[in-house]
Design a protein around this motif. Sequence first.
Motif, mmCIF file in Angstrom:
data_model
loop_
_atom_site.group_PDB
_atom_site.id
_atom_site.type_symbol
_atom_site.label_atom_id
_atom_site.label_comp_id
_atom_site.label_asym_id
_atom_site.label_seq_id
_atom_site.Cartn_x
_atom_site.Cartn_y
_atom_site.Cartn_z
ATOM 1 N N VAL A 181 53.767 20.249 39.560
ATOM 2 C CA VAL A 181 54.850 20.493 40.529
ATOM 3 C C VAL A 181 56.138 19.744 40.202
ATOM 4 O O VAL A 181 57.226 20.242 40.539
ATOM 5 C CB VAL A 181 54.388 20.205 41.978
ATOM 6 C CG1 VAL A 181 53.295 21.171 42.389
ATOM 7 C CG2 VAL A 181 53.931 18.769 42.140
ATOM 8 N N PRO A 182 56.113 18.552 39.558
ATOM 9 C CA PRO A 182 57.410 17.931 39.221
ATOM 10 C C PRO A 182 58.250 18.766 38.264
ATOM 11 O O PRO A 182 59.463 18.565 38.182
ATOM 12 C CB PRO A 182 57.002 16.600 38.581
ATOM 13 C CG PRO A 182 55.657 16.292 39.137
ATOM 14 C CD PRO A 182 54.995 17.634 39.252
ATOM 15 N N ALA A 183 57.628 19.704 37.562
ATOM 16 C CA ALA A 183 58.374 20.553 36.641
ATOM 17 C C ALA A 183 59.393 21.420 37.353
ATOM 18 O O ALA A 183 60.337 21.920 36.726
ATOM 19 C CB ALA A 183 57.408 21.445 35.856
ATOM 20 N N TYR A 184 59.239 21.597 38.656
ATOM 21 C CA TYR A 184 60.128 22.464 39.420
ATOM 22 C C TYR A 184 61.234 21.689 40.145
ATOM 23 O O TYR A 184 61.943 22.254 40.969
ATOM 24 C CB TYR A 184 59.325 23.261 40.439
ATOM 25 C CG TYR A 184 58.287 24.163 39.813
ATOM 26 C CD1 TYR A 184 58.612 25.441 39.368
ATOM 27 C CD2 TYR A 184 56.976 23.733 39.655
ATOM 28 C CE1 TYR A 184 57.657 26.275 38.800
ATOM 29 C CE2 TYR A 184 56.010 24.553 39.080
ATOM 30 C CZ TYR A 184 56.355 25.807 38.661
ATOM 31 O OH TYR A 184 55.398 26.632 38.092
ATOM 32 N N GLY A 185 61.351 20.379 39.864
ATOM 33 C CA GLY A 185 62.429 19.608 40.463
ATOM 34 C C GLY A 185 62.067 18.861 41.727
ATOM 35 O O GLY A 185 62.946 18.277 42.364
ATOM 36 N N VAL A 186 60.784 18.855 42.107
ATOM 37 C CA VAL A 186 60.352 18.080 43.268
ATOM 38 C C VAL A 186 59.711 16.781 42.786
ATOM 39 O O VAL A 186 59.460 16.597 41.596
ATOM 40 C CB VAL A 186 59.370 18.880 44.148
ATOM 41 C CG1 VAL A 186 60.036 20.138 44.681
ATOM 42 C CG2 VAL A 186 58.111 19.252 43.369
ATOM 43 N N ASN A 187 59.452 15.865 43.712
ATOM 44 C CA ASN A 187 58.958 14.538 43.376
ATOM 45 C C ASN A 187 57.572 14.294 43.959
ATOM 46 O O ASN A 187 57.203 14.902 44.971
ATOM 47 C CB ASN A 187 59.912 13.464 43.901
ATOM 48 C CG ASN A 187 61.245 13.483 43.191
ATOM 49 O OD1 ASN A 187 61.314 13.291 41.976
ATOM 50 N ND2 ASN A 187 62.312 13.723 43.934
ATOM 51 N N LEU A 188 56.836 13.407 43.319
ATOM 52 C CA LEU A 188 55.542 12.963 43.825
ATOM 53 C C LEU A 188 55.688 11.603 44.492
ATOM 54 O O LEU A 188 56.599 10.835 44.183
ATOM 55 C CB LEU A 188 54.543 12.846 42.670
ATOM 56 C CG LEU A 188 54.217 14.106 41.872
ATOM 57 C CD1 LEU A 188 53.380 13.735 40.652
ATOM 58 C CD2 LEU A 188 53.506 15.130 42.723
ATOM 59 N N VAL A 189 54.756 11.307 45.387
ATOM 60 C CA VAL A 189 54.691 9.945 45.919
ATOM 61 C C VAL A 189 54.259 8.995 44.808
ATOM 62 O O VAL A 189 54.863 7.929 44.605
ATOM 63 C CB VAL A 189 53.710 9.863 47.107
ATOM 64 C CG1 VAL A 189 53.507 8.406 47.531
ATOM 65 C CG2 VAL A 189 54.220 10.687 48.275
ATOM 66 N N ALA A 190 53.219 9.377 44.066
ATOM 67 C CA ALA A 190 52.680 8.529 42.994
ATOM 68 C C ALA A 190 52.697 9.309 41.686
ATOM 69 O O ALA A 190 52.014 10.332 41.569
ATOM 70 C CB ALA A 190 51.256 8.088 43.322
ATOM 71 N N PRO A 191 53.483 8.867 40.687
ATOM 72 C CA PRO A 191 53.514 9.557 39.390
ATOM 73 C C PRO A 191 52.135 9.585 38.737
ATOM 74 O O PRO A 191 51.333 8.665 38.880
ATOM 75 C CB PRO A 191 54.494 8.722 38.569
ATOM 76 C CG PRO A 191 55.330 8.009 39.579
ATOM 77 C CD PRO A 191 54.425 7.754 40.744
ATOM 78 N N ALA A 192 51.881 10.656 38.001
ATOM 79 C CA ALA A 192 50.571 10.815 37.365
ATOM 80 C C ALA A 192 50.380 9.869 36.185
ATOM 81 O O ALA A 192 49.258 9.446 35.905
ATOM 82 C CB ALA A 192 50.398 12.260 36.904
ATOM 83 N N TRP A 193 51.484 9.542 35.480
ATOM 84 C CA TRP A 193 51.373 8.755 34.257
ATOM 85 C C TRP A 193 52.158 7.457 34.372
ATOM 86 O O TRP A 193 53.164 7.383 35.070
ATOM 87 C CB TRP A 193 51.929 9.538 33.051
ATOM 88 C CG TRP A 193 51.269 10.838 32.794
ATOM 89 C CD1 TRP A 193 51.831 12.076 32.885
ATOM 90 C CD2 TRP A 193 49.919 11.060 32.389
ATOM 91 N NE1 TRP A 193 50.923 13.051 32.563
ATOM 92 C CE2 TRP A 193 49.736 12.449 32.249
ATOM 93 C CE3 TRP A 193 48.841 10.219 32.120
ATOM 94 C CZ2 TRP A 193 48.527 13.014 31.861
ATOM 95 C CZ3 TRP A 193 47.640 10.782 31.738
ATOM 96 C CH2 TRP A 193 47.497 12.164 31.602
ATOM 97 N N PRO A 194 51.721 6.420 33.660
ATOM 98 C CA PRO A 194 52.548 5.207 33.554
ATOM 99 C C PRO A 194 53.882 5.527 32.880
ATOM 100 O O PRO A 194 53.988 6.457 32.078
ATOM 101 C CB PRO A 194 51.701 4.271 32.689
ATOM 102 C CG PRO A 194 50.307 4.790 32.784
ATOM 103 C CD PRO A 194 50.429 6.274 32.950
ATOM 104 N N ASP A 195 54.899 4.742 33.202
ATOM 105 C CA ASP A 195 56.225 4.938 32.641
ATOM 106 C C ASP A 195 56.923 3.587 32.589
ATOM 107 O O ASP A 195 56.819 2.797 33.533
ATOM 108 C CB ASP A 195 57.031 5.932 33.477
ATOM 109 C CG ASP A 195 58.316 6.370 32.784
ATOM 110 O OD1 ASP A 195 59.261 5.560 32.736
ATOM 111 O OD2 ASP A 195 58.377 7.511 32.301
#
Length: 521
Positions: free
Chosen positions: A419-433
């Motif tokens: 879903v982040p691919a469409y320009g929306v945000n997550l509460v908790a990112p899937a991957w470390p950054d």
Amino acid sequence: MSGTLLVRRAVHGATALGGGPRWRPSPYAVFGGLFWLVMSLAFWRVPMCCDFGQHAAVVERLKDDLLHPAHPMADLPGDGSAYYSPYAVLQGLFAQVTDLAGWQVVKVSGPLNLLVLLTGVGRFVRVLTPRPWAPVLALGAMVLLWGTRMAWWSGYLGLMSMTGNLGYPSTFAIGLAFWAWAWAGSLARGPRRRGVGAYVGLGALCGLVLLVHPISSVAAVIGVVAFAASGRKVWAWAATAATAALIASLWPYYSVFSLVGDASVDWIHRQLYSEMPQRFWLALLGLPALWLRFRRDRTDPLVLMFALECAVVAYGWVSGHYTYGRILGLTLVPLQFALAIELAAPRPWGARRGALAGAAALGACVGFFQLQAGAVVPRALDPIGFDQPPRWPDYGWAVGHMRRGDVVLTDGYRPTRSVPAYGVNLVAPAWPDASLDEDVRGRRLAAVRAYLAPDSTRRERAAIAHRYDVRWLLLSPGQKVPREAVVVDWSRRTGEVLARVGGAPRPHRDGAAPMNAPLIG
């Protein structure tokens, strides 16, 4: 007699009508062109899956703000994120100019990356040997001689894996790595009098690879070192190293040197070391060819490259820095290419080479029909039932109800990566950054778990929703909808439910949402 000779000479180097030189495409131009077309179509037919959404999200954030992009997956600052490489910035600029969506830009990037890869392979093999069929055989070995267990990862160049990762920065970086190896080979074995500018140019290319995909740059640098060790003017290579370091240090979006020793993603990459014999055993068919090269020249660059890459992979296992296992795909290249070059040698063949050719042909057939065929044979044309690339569900049904920048709370494996691919945000990112402290990401993951816990209270959920500005819930079929949430839509394929936290739902496009969804709270 003289007239006959004159006619023969005129026709030999001319076209039948115009008398100009006759151009004939090389075998690699023909087969490489066909491969480019087939693999581009194969890549386009596979829907978004795996890391595709992450890279599309990067393009979306750069499209919104090219100079100061937000975190790729969350409503947070993105300063220092290694995803914002020169490659990604160019993608973001292209998205701004064309107004294409992030996922469309990644799809368009696939064939372009493949073109860089194929031209790099051709150039690299021509530096190693002038035999015209060697690049064709090298390409076949590179995409088929892996193993009989799925090896699907960014940077792996088997047919099946390429259907998913052609649009990724790793593919572009590996294509540049082949060009860097070819450049290094021409410097190591070319004329003695080469200006320092050639070494500086190679350093700039290595610096670009380092910024585009840092882990792939490890293998790229190993290849350059292998040629430097087998060549002349060792001192001149210092200009290459200095230029690469300078280029990398000047990039303003993130510091590549801060990634050295970073262990935040090592746990993800541990699985790279599992079932290695099953995943890579067909590539070992190239060991006899590599051994022959070693006997002819103890400093052969393919031999040195293979030895150094094996040492790095072993270091990753022993040290626990499993991220170094990401170069496993390129560790097979010396084996695959040594085999191809040996088989492309002109006849007559002896019994040894004939046996090697037979084993390679059998291995290619096993690799193709056992594992790789489904990448290029659609299910509708498949008479056997080959394994097919992943076909993840599309989340357009859910994001169609959202506004750009909305925050979604979900813990599903696929939606968190899509879903982040469409320009929306997550509460908790899937991957470390690198742009987000792991402790912060850990607290956000804990908040998601607490919100979705069956025994959570309405007050606890309201506090979490307020803290992270949550607007939407995307729930799996087994999760219950909170009483305060309003069901807006659901997926007919997966059974996932989209619910709005507070306010009235927007009209949905695909019919009524189920009103008998289970409730919690």
